[in-house]
Write an enzyme that holds these catalytic residues in place. Sequence first.
Site, PDB file in Angstrom:
ATOM      1  N   ASP A  64       7.492  -4.585   1.625  1.00  0.00           N
ATOM      2  CA  ASP A  64       7.199  -4.993   2.997  1.00  0.00           C
ATOM      3  C   ASP A  64       6.269  -3.992   3.662  1.00  0.00           C
ATOM      4  OD1 ASP A  64       7.228  -6.155   5.497  1.00  0.00           O
ATOM      5  OD2 ASP A  64       9.187  -5.357   6.056  1.00  0.00           O
ATOM      6  N   ASP A 245       0.233  -8.019   6.533  1.00  0.00           N
ATOM      7  CA  ASP A 245       1.684  -7.961   6.383  1.00  0.00           C
ATOM      8  C   ASP A 245       2.146  -8.679   5.127  1.00  0.00           C
ATOM      9  OD1 ASP A 245       4.390  -7.712   6.746  1.00  0.00           O
ATOM     10  OD2 ASP A 245       4.529  -9.196   8.344  1.00  0.00           O
TER      11      ASP A 245
END
Length: 373
Positions: A64, A245
């Site tokens: 992440d 992201d």
Amino acid sequence: MTRKSKFSNSTNLVQRDEARAAAFMDYRTHIRHAYVPIENDGYDYIVSVGIGDPPTTCKFIDVDSGSANTWVGAGTEYEPTDTSFNTEKRVGGTYDSGSGFFEGILWTDTFTLTDDFTITEMPIGVASEWSGIDDDDILGIGPTRLTLSTLREFPEETIPTVTDCLWKQGTIDQPLVGMFFQPATRDTNDDGELSFGEPNPAMYIGNIAYTHITTIPLPSRYWGIDQRITYGTTEILRSTVGIVDSGCTFLLIVSDAFDSYKAATGAEFDPETRLLTVTLEQYDALRPLVFHIGGETFGLSPNAQIWPRSLNSLVNGVDGAIYLVVKSLDTHFGSGLDFMNGYVFLERFYTVLDTRRSLVGFAKTLFTDVTTN
């Protein structure tokens, strides 16, 4: 100013330069880096690591870039060993750019990325409470500043990330990480890689184009960049700020730009998947979706703009239907976060996240323009 020569002949000069060049090349070959295989599970990235000594293998750690803490306990139960140390500090925070949270205790432990690359005393959050999709554990590769306020009693302190730890212990020479994936065509695909310390030239073609992290407050905390987007010859999103992201599956843009894209493609909103859908004829008429970043352009071909049809079941879709990967943020232009370049963008371009220089880089790969979707 008079210049004196300390070499008796030109041969010595040539030999000096040859030796100097060889020294530079020798340094280059000794740059330390870690290439870590990662898996594409159809909507995000997963890495297997070992924690402790002997190590417990954690197989489902999401990679992440929208968070910086690394934590376990949701997907794999933490088992302390002789290398484990309980700091007794409460830790908590968000991940997937705020869509999930965890609370627990900060431990340090041996963290094994590959047989050759191990971090000693790696800070790891051991969760006692969490919320998020799939109850996966998290490997955060976001900027270190995202760990601010996650130590509950010491909110002004940061927690070193995996990249920080590898750099500070001398395992890698540059605090950066590169991400590579080829587009998924099945539920799992193990052809991805995280490259810590330097970009892996085997994973991209051409040059890496870098852009500085934006200075706008909200996205500057993340891997935030400036970009504009055109569809064909039409600008659908003027220059603005957003983030890169890996924890976000789709390409999210503000509602103004989304409405322009929807109108230009002729797509319809499908309430079952909450995605746009197009007919085969409309798909054949799609134009490139081009991202203008740092003076360079990165185009998503028509095939790159659709969800892999072999994975329609992952989005509750109908077999054979064609769904677009562009979604609305449900906010308007100028909100401070006007786009999120997620997984569907990153699997088409090699991406570099450079901590020390505050840069984000992109390059084409052999899979940028494949038509596997």
